[in-house]
Design a protein around this motif. Sequence first.
Motif, PDB file in Angstrom:
ATOM      1  N   LYS A 187      -3.727 -27.187   8.257  1.00  0.00           N
ATOM      2  CA  LYS A 187      -4.916 -27.086   9.101  1.00  0.00           C
ATOM      3  C   LYS A 187      -5.761 -25.911   8.649  1.00  0.00           C
ATOM      4  O   LYS A 187      -5.242 -24.930   8.094  1.00  0.00           O
ATOM      5  N   THR A 188      -7.021 -26.016   8.894  1.00  0.00           N
ATOM      6  CA  THR A 188      -7.946 -24.950   8.518  1.00  0.00           C
ATOM      7  C   THR A 188      -8.107 -23.993   9.688  1.00  0.00           C
ATOM      8  O   THR A 188      -8.362 -24.414  10.830  1.00  0.00           O
ATOM      9  N   GLU A 203     -10.437 -21.091  11.029  1.00  0.00           N
ATOM     10  CA  GLU A 203     -11.735 -20.432  10.849  1.00  0.00           C
ATOM     11  C   GLU A 203     -11.567 -18.930  11.095  1.00  0.00           C
ATOM     12  O   GLU A 203     -10.557 -18.485  11.649  1.00  0.00           O
ATOM     13  N   GLU A 248     -12.403 -18.476   6.410  1.00  0.00           N
ATOM     14  CA  GLU A 248     -11.810 -19.811   6.454  1.00  0.00           C
ATOM     15  C   GLU A 248     -10.552 -19.834   5.577  1.00  0.00           C
ATOM     16  O   GLU A 248     -10.591 -19.462   4.401  1.00  0.00           O
ATOM     17  N   THR A 249      -9.440 -20.268   6.161  1.00  0.00           N
ATOM     18  CA  THR A 249      -8.134 -20.194   5.489  1.00  0.00           C
ATOM     19  C   THR A 249      -7.377 -21.489   5.728  1.00  0.00           C
ATOM     20  O   THR A 249      -7.300 -21.971   6.865  1.00  0.00           O
ATOM     21  N   LEU A 250      -6.807 -22.045   4.665  1.00  0.00           N
ATOM     22  CA  LEU A 250      -5.980 -23.244   4.813  1.00  0.00           C
ATOM     23  C   LEU A 250      -4.543 -22.800   5.076  1.00  0.00           C
ATOM     24  O   LEU A 250      -3.935 -22.084   4.265  1.00  0.00           O
ATOM     25  N   ASP A 303      -0.469 -19.058   3.806  1.00  0.00           N
ATOM     26  CA  ASP A 303      -1.856 -19.197   3.373  1.00  0.00           C
ATOM     27  C   ASP A 303      -1.859 -19.925   2.033  1.00  0.00           C
ATOM     28  O   ASP A 303      -1.386 -19.389   1.026  1.00  0.00           O
ATOM     29  N   SER A 357      -4.721 -21.374   0.725  1.00  0.00           N
ATOM     30  CA  SER A 357      -6.129 -21.643   0.453  1.00  0.00           C
ATOM     31  C   SER A 357      -6.596 -21.152  -0.907  1.00  0.00           C
ATOM     32  O   SER A 357      -7.778 -21.248  -1.223  1.00  0.00           O
TER      33      SER A 357
END
Length: 379
Positions: free
Chosen positions: A250-251, A253, A269-271, A314, A316
Amino acid sequence: MAVRALARVNLCAIERNVARLAREANGSAVCAVVKADGYGHGMVPSARAALRGGATWLAVATAGEARDLRAGLGDDAVRILVFGALSDAELPVALDVGADVSVWTVARAEAMAASGRAARVHVKLDSGLGRLGTRDATEADAVVEVVAGADALELAGAWTHFATADERGDHFFGEQLARFKAWAEPVRAAHPGVLLHAANSAALLRDPASHFDLVRPGVAIYGLDPFGEDPAQRDLEPALELTSYVAALKTAEAGDSAGYGRRFVAARETLIATVPIGYGDGWRRALGNTGEALLHGRRIPLVGTVSMDNVTFDVSAAGLGAKLGDDVVLIGAQGAEQITAEDVARAIDTINYEITTALTARVAREHHCDGAGTPDAGT
């Protein structure tokens, strides 16, 4: 189908590690220590691998471990030594399966002699560790004489354990070695056939003078560095790989958090990948915001708090391309990258022993030989 938490144990690596340590022992017998479920690797499969590698003795800490090991091996001939203290209720459990036991008080030796029950005894001198054993060499001599003079008892060994063998350059190791030698060598001279033993993994690799008749490697047989540095420097192969998988993506914000206590709050913003392993599996809570894993051959940071069943990473980083079901390696190699138990231990200021022994029964174990099937697989 992915397994939520899987420890894959290469029994052939254990076998090779034992063979390498046997060469280092240079003629001393090898007693492979398989207590605490083989340091988290599986007691019985690890014991079998150690025997194939050249060990002729096995060691455990408790009577229950001795019972389970004997039953699992199905071999009454293998010598099993119980290191630990045994209560009056536990002693018969160890003796019932033919285990050697440790004794260090005259009272216990006399009680065993009076029982008339056959037992092989190893007398322990506390040369400086300050736990079990007698500090008094005179008392240790008295225990030796009680055991040697009892018809049913066999004086099998005289032993000690080091406090600082893994701290190279310290002086106390040499003091302990000298103290033990001064007591033990006259014991062996008076009672030929008694095995003298002192060396754990670190002492075995550190000083041949500590080898005596028998060495007792534990952590090193599993390919863990007893000095907490790098197994490859000791020519040891880590036997255990710990994996899980990406269960959710999930992303987050900027301002969103992940995990209990909001210990991680996204600055951008981090995946976030959720991986289903946690402290209920033995993955330490202290690794929150400091641990790492491997995904697609790259290191990913653990973010937020380790919970009982899940951790978050993390993922991302540009080009990582995380997707559901991807393998995540917590201990082991992926591509050119590797995370060792020593790396994990350093991250939380502990030792590699604790990382593998902490893995709970909820983590599935799969045993193999260099990736292939083995008769011990699944045991």
